[in-house]
Design a protein around this motif. Structure first.
Motif, PDB file in Angstrom:
ATOM      1  N   LEU A  91       0.632  -1.170  -0.033  1.00  0.00           N
ATOM      2  CA  LEU A  91      -0.121   0.174  -0.378  1.00  0.00           C
ATOM      3  C   LEU A  91       0.939   0.849   0.427  1.00  0.00           C
ATOM      4  O   LEU A  91       1.984   1.376   0.348  1.00  0.00           O
ATOM      5  N   ASN A  92       0.492   2.134  -0.817  1.00  0.00           N
ATOM      6  CA  ASN A  92       1.156   3.184  -0.454  1.00  0.00           C
ATOM      7  C   ASN A  92      -0.007   4.765  -0.916  1.00  0.00           C
ATOM      8  O   ASN A  92       0.201   5.571  -1.683  1.00  0.00           O
ATOM      9  N   PRO A  93      -0.241   4.685  -0.308  1.00  0.00           N
ATOM     10  CA  PRO A  93      -2.229   5.988   0.061  1.00  0.00           C
ATOM     11  C   PRO A  93      -1.879   7.248   0.081  1.00  0.00           C
ATOM     12  O   PRO A  93      -0.841   7.403   0.962  1.00  0.00           O
ATOM     13  N   GLY A  94      -2.333   7.982  -0.316  1.00  0.00           N
ATOM     14  CA  GLY A  94      -2.065   9.276  -0.343  1.00  0.00           C
ATOM     15  C   GLY A  94      -3.633   9.869  -0.555  1.00  0.00           C
ATOM     16  O   GLY A  94      -4.723   9.232  -0.797  1.00  0.00           O
ATOM     17  N   MET A  95      -2.915  11.323   0.117  1.00  0.00           N
ATOM     18  CA  MET A  95      -4.853  12.048  -0.821  1.00  0.00           C
ATOM     19  C   MET A  95      -4.445  13.017  -1.950  1.00  0.00           C
ATOM     20  O   MET A  95      -3.114  13.755  -1.584  1.00  0.00           O
ATOM     21  N   GLY A 120      -8.620   2.196  -7.018  1.00  0.00           N
ATOM     22  CA  GLY A 120      -8.018   2.886  -5.864  1.00  0.00           C
ATOM     23  C   GLY A 120      -8.192   4.234  -5.566  1.00  0.00           C
ATOM     24  O   GLY A 120      -7.280   4.870  -4.856  1.00  0.00           O
ATOM     25  N   THR A 121      -9.584   4.151  -6.002  1.00  0.00           N
ATOM     26  CA  THR A 121      -9.597   5.770  -5.412  1.00  0.00           C
ATOM     27  C   THR A 121     -11.459   6.047  -4.510  1.00  0.00           C
ATOM     28  O   THR A 121     -11.440   5.404  -4.831  1.00  0.00           O
ATOM     29  N   LEU A 122     -10.949   7.147  -3.607  1.00  0.00           N
ATOM     30  CA  LEU A 122     -12.275   7.341  -2.672  1.00  0.00           C
ATOM     31  C   LEU A 122     -12.372   8.275  -2.650  1.00  0.00           C
ATOM     32  O   LEU A 122     -11.669   9.121  -2.551  1.00  0.00           O
ATOM     33  N   HIS A 134      -9.341  10.041  -1.718  1.00  0.00           N
ATOM     34  CA  HIS A 134      -7.873   8.964  -1.547  1.00  0.00           C
ATOM     35  C   HIS A 134      -7.147   8.103  -2.124  1.00  0.00           C
ATOM     36  O   HIS A 134      -8.390   7.524  -2.472  1.00  0.00           O
ATOM     37  N   VAL A 135      -6.176   7.662  -2.089  1.00  0.00           N
ATOM     38  CA  VAL A 135      -5.668   6.278  -3.262  1.00  0.00           C
ATOM     39  C   VAL A 135      -5.054   5.586  -2.700  1.00  0.00           C
ATOM     40  O   VAL A 135      -4.321   5.913  -1.191  1.00  0.00           O
ATOM     41  N   LEU A 136      -4.894   3.901  -3.005  1.00  0.00           N
ATOM     42  CA  LEU A 136      -4.358   3.277  -2.037  1.00  0.00           C
ATOM     43  C   LEU A 136      -3.069   3.209  -2.767  1.00  0.00           C
ATOM     44  O   LEU A 136      -1.892   3.103  -2.210  1.00  0.00           O
ATOM     45  N   ASP A 139       1.739   6.603  -6.591  1.00  0.00           N
ATOM     46  CA  ASP A 139       2.943   6.163  -7.803  1.00  0.00           C
ATOM     47  C   ASP A 139       2.008   6.289  -8.809  1.00  0.00           C
ATOM     48  O   ASP A 139       2.588   6.861 -10.123  1.00  0.00           O
TER      49      ASP A 139
ATOM     50  N   TYR C  33      -9.314   4.857   6.515  1.00  0.00           N
ATOM     51  CA  TYR C  33      -9.329   5.463   4.670  1.00  0.00           C
ATOM     52  C   TYR C  33      -9.469   3.829   3.910  1.00  0.00           C
ATOM     53  O   TYR C  33     -10.216   4.118   3.110  1.00  0.00           O
ATOM     54  N   THR C  34      -8.264   3.567   3.925  1.00  0.00           N
ATOM     55  CA  THR C  34      -7.935   2.131   3.269  1.00  0.00           C
ATOM     56  C   THR C  34      -9.077   1.082   3.183  1.00  0.00           C
ATOM     57  O   THR C  34      -9.222   0.591   2.015  1.00  0.00           O
ATOM     58  N   HIS C  37     -11.992   1.414   1.685  1.00  0.00           N
ATOM     59  CA  HIS C  37     -11.447   0.701  -0.089  1.00  0.00           C
ATOM     60  C   HIS C  37     -11.956  -0.407   0.768  1.00  0.00           C
ATOM     61  O   HIS C  37     -12.316  -1.281  -1.283  1.00  0.00           O
ATOM     62  N   THR C  40     -15.563  -0.926  -0.058  1.00  0.00           N
ATOM     63  CA  THR C  40     -16.930  -0.432  -1.313  1.00  0.00           C
ATOM     64  C   THR C  40     -16.560  -1.374  -2.770  1.00  0.00           C
ATOM     65  O   THR C  40     -16.996  -0.854  -3.591  1.00  0.00           O
ATOM     66  N   LYS C  41     -14.721  -1.827  -2.489  1.00  0.00           N
ATOM     67  CA  LYS C  41     -14.589  -2.008  -3.684  1.00  0.00           C
ATOM     68  C   LYS C  41     -15.121  -4.145  -3.985  1.00  0.00           C
ATOM     69  O   LYS C  41     -15.887  -4.494  -4.532  1.00  0.00           O
ATOM     70  N   GLU C  96      -4.310   9.539   8.412  1.00  0.00           N
ATOM     71  CA  GLU C  96      -4.012   8.439   7.679  1.00  0.00           C
ATOM     72  C   GLU C  96      -2.426   7.616   7.762  1.00  0.00           C
ATOM     73  O   GLU C  96      -1.688   8.219   8.276  1.00  0.00           O
ATOM     74  N   TRP C  97      -3.057   6.365   7.816  1.00  0.00           N
ATOM     75  CA  TRP C  97      -1.520   6.169   6.963  1.00  0.00           C
ATOM     76  C   TRP C  97      -0.813   6.274   5.977  1.00  0.00           C
ATOM     77  O   TRP C  97      -1.030   6.029   4.767  1.00  0.00           O
ATOM     78  N   ARG C  98       0.790   6.399   6.471  1.00  0.00           N
ATOM     79  CA  ARG C  98       1.407   6.520   5.345  1.00  0.00           C
ATOM     80  C   ARG C  98       2.779   5.364   5.155  1.00  0.00           C
ATOM     81  O   ARG C  98       2.922   5.112   6.752  1.00  0.00           O
ATOM     82  N   ARG C  99       2.672   5.221   4.450  1.00  0.00           N
ATOM     83  CA  ARG C  99       4.426   4.016   3.715  1.00  0.00           C
ATOM     84  C   ARG C  99       5.389   4.496   4.308  1.00  0.00           C
ATOM     85  O   ARG C  99       5.778   5.536   4.501  1.00  0.00           O
TER      86      ARG C  99
END
Lengths: 162, 92, 99, 310
Positions: A91-95, A120-122, A134-136, A139, C33-34, C37, C40-41, C96-99
């Protein structure tokens, strides 16, 4: 646009047909059900016409949108499934912020809902014309995907984007 | 085919049970609530499978009611039960 | 079992697999948030595949239509609720969780 | 019954007991509510496995949908009156009370099951014999609205009493409500007409299949609850007499039918077989409206007249 015929404004034909179809499906085609079905369909169509202005969906736009939506929601589910199954949990999430071309109104809210169902989008917020997503995977080229979706939604509602 | 339907039901129920872990662990109220939302989707799937397995059309109506009311509890959570962000500041 | 039966069974199993993925996502993903995902999917597509498999088995266009209607209602609820929760979580400053 | 089916039933039974226990014993009220919502879902599935789709439908409409929302709204109200930290916490001392209660209830149920006759005669044969004269073909509806119509009449009156109790409590101070946002707004505009259709369908289905006024009323009531949650309010000119009429039209119509039948020299709520179907449909339609209005107003909690004009 004000319709000249008050009856047609209160009970637009497309709504009547749509809710008659819904009734036919939920009653699984029972012919005897129409004694209550007819008043119920009239009531639901009237309510719906009051709550939502008529939309001009284009049949070709609808078909193209359906194909796009079904394919991409499947891809979205496969994408999420892969990330959930892999032991490394990639996972490499971001906003990200995306500025919407669609004007305010139903098509835009419709887009907001569909964004969450695609890969990958929310959709996380909407401020003025800025959609916060919010994206999963930060990249990936998420804005390009969103632009593609926006074009399909515009096509569905018979709009052209500026 | 009936065995497949029942195996599928059992599998979906086990999924639901595993999801309960998220309700118990949280950590936030939103996590617990979204787990409950997930259960609704699973329950719809189970009902539709059982309707086909037993030839009971009425179970599709139960699934329809679940689908129609799926959002009610979550909307009540978001609109009422989730502490407002500004609550901490304006409490006397 | 005949050809359509095999196809239906395949769709049902694929649906089950996505439900498993959704549950795994719910348990393994690091923040709200993750996890949304996954909600919903995976689960909505899982239900869609199960609906498709059952539609094949039902042998009735009407029942298939009713199943698809139920699926659309679940999609609408799922997409709306996940947006509402994501927006609420942002407003309340859930990190949010970040890598 | 196959091994798989036994597995399903065992899992449901274990899950229900565990959820009931956790929902009662867990110290956090919010977590208890979410566990209770999950309990409602499993309960509906358990009714399905017990071949009682009528009860499953009622559980789906009321248990999984509305009760969760009602409890969450009640929790929100409780937190405003007495925030979590300030409540006198007696639960720690009573931690094991639910377990004791469960053991007692379980023992009682066990005794009851053991004392059942091996082949209980039941009343199914009598119901089946009279079904032709009841006006409907669903035995559950025949019992609820014909053979034992007074039960249902009293149930509708109990709901009215609950509303009277809620309305006699102090009105809640108005509270700031955030704008619903476009997504919730669209959800409502799409869903409300479908909820109306589904309620009408359940009302119609009740005559020959699972369905009926309570299920239809709960679905329609959920439409009202969703509208209230989005911040929609009745226009002021509708909150007075029209709303009260909607609330009493169900029990009132029921009583009027009962009274008219008594006047013709029949026993309480014994319909003439030729009219039974139509009378049951009339009573159920009115009851659906009243149940929906009552549930939505109960969710709001206080009298809508006490609301300041928006």
């Amino acid at each position: 646009m004000q319709s000249r015929n008050p009856l047609r404004a209160a009970l637009p034909l497309p709504r009547l047909l749509a809710f008659a179809l819904v009734w036919w499906l939920i009653s699984e085609g029972a012919a005897a059900s129409w004694s209550i079905g007819v008043p119920a369909v009239l009531l639901a169509s009237w309510l719906s016409a009051r709550l939502l202005p008529p939309q001009r969906l284009t049949p070709s736009g609808l078909l193209r949108f359906l194909g796009f939506f079904l394919l991409h929601s499947l891809l979205g589910a496969v994408d999420v499934a892969q990330r959930a199954f892999r032991p490394a949990r990639p996972l490499n999430p971001g906003m990200i912020d995306y500025s919407l071309q669609l004007g305010p109104g139903l098509p835009r809210v419709f887009m907001l809902n569909v964004v969450s169902l695609l890969p990958g989008t929310l959709s996380a917020d909407l401020e003025a014309d800025c959609l916060r997503v919010h994206v999963l995977d930060a990249d990936q080229d998420n804005p390009a995907q969103l632009a593609q979706l926006e074009a399909r939604v515009a096509g569905l509602f018979g709009l052209t984007l500026p | 085919m009936p065995d497949l339907y029942h195996a599928l039901t059992l599998f979906l129920l086990l999924n639901l049970g595993a999801g309960l872990w998220r309700v118990v662990r949280g950590p936030t109220a939103a996590d617990r609530m979204l787990a409950a939302q997930l259960f609704g989707t699973t329950a719809v799937a189970i009902l539709l499978v059982l309707a086909q397995a037993g030839g009971v059309a009425a179970l599709r109506d139960v699934a329809l009611v679940f689908a129609l009311l799926a959002a009610v509890a979550a909307v009540a959570f978001v609109r009422r039960a989730w502490p407002q962000p500004e609550d901490e500041h304006d409490r006397p | 079992m005949t050809g359509p039966d095999y196809l239906a069974a395949l769709l049902l199993l694929a649906g089950a697999l996505f439900f498993l993925a959704g549950t795994l996502g719910l348990l393994r993903f690091p923040d709200v948030y993750t996890r949304l995902h996954a909600l919903t999917k995976a689960d909505n597509v899982g239900l869609g595949l199960i609906v498709l498999g059952l539609s094949l088995q039902s042998g009735s266009w009407l029942v298939a239509g009713k199943l698809i209607l139920i699926w659309l209602l679940v999609l609408l609820a799922g997409a709306s609720v996940s947006h509402l929760i994501a927006r609420g979580a942002r407003l309340r400053g859930i990190p949010e969780w970040r890598r | 019954m196959s091994l798989l089916q036994t597995g399903i039933d065992a899992l449901l039974a274990l899950g229900l007991v565990w959820l009931a226990w956790r929902a009662l014993a867990c110290p956090d009220l919010f977590r208890g509510i979410v566990l209770f919502i999950a309990f409602g879902l499993l309960m509906a599935l358990a009714w399905v496995r017990l071949e009682a789709p009528d009860v499953a439908l009622a559980e789906a409409a009321i248990g999984a949908g509305l009760t969760g929302a009602l409890l969450l709204a009640a929790l929100a109200r409780l937190n405003r009156i007495a925030p979590a930290g300030t409540r006198a916490d007696t639960r720690e001392a009573w931690r094991n009370a639910p377990a004791l209660l469960l053991v007692l209830a379980g023992a009682g149920l066990g005794l009851a099951v053991l004392s059942l006759l091996p082949e209980p005669a039941g009343l199914q044969a009598q119901v089946a014999a009279e079904l032709g004269r009841s006006g409907v073909s669903n035995p559950v509806t025949a019992v609820l609205l014909n053979f034992r119509g007074y039960d249902t009449l009293l149930e509708v009156l109990v709901l009215l009493l609950a509303l009277l109790a809620a309305w006699s409590l102090e009105a809640e101070p108005p509270r700031r409500e955030a704008a619903p946002g476009p997504v919730l707004d669209l959800l409502l505009r799409l869903l409300l007409p479908v909820l109306v259709l589904a309620a009408a369908y359940l009302l119609w289905a009740g005559a020959h299949a699972p369905g009926g006024a309570f299920q239809a009323g709960a679905v329609l009531g959920a439409a009202g609850v969703l509208a209230l949650l989005a911040g929609w309010r009745l226009q002021p000119h509708l909150t007075g007499l029209p709303l009260r009429l909607a609330i009493v039209i169900g029990p009132g119509g029921f009583l009027l039918v009962a009274w008219a039948l008594l006047l013709t020299g029949r026993p309480l709520l014994e319909y003439p077989p030729a009219l039974a179907g139509a009378l049951i449909l009339l009573i159920e339609t009115l009851a659906t409206l009243s149940i929906a209005a009552t549930l939505a107003v109960l969710f709001q909690g206080s009298r809508p007249a006490a609301e300041p004009p928006a």
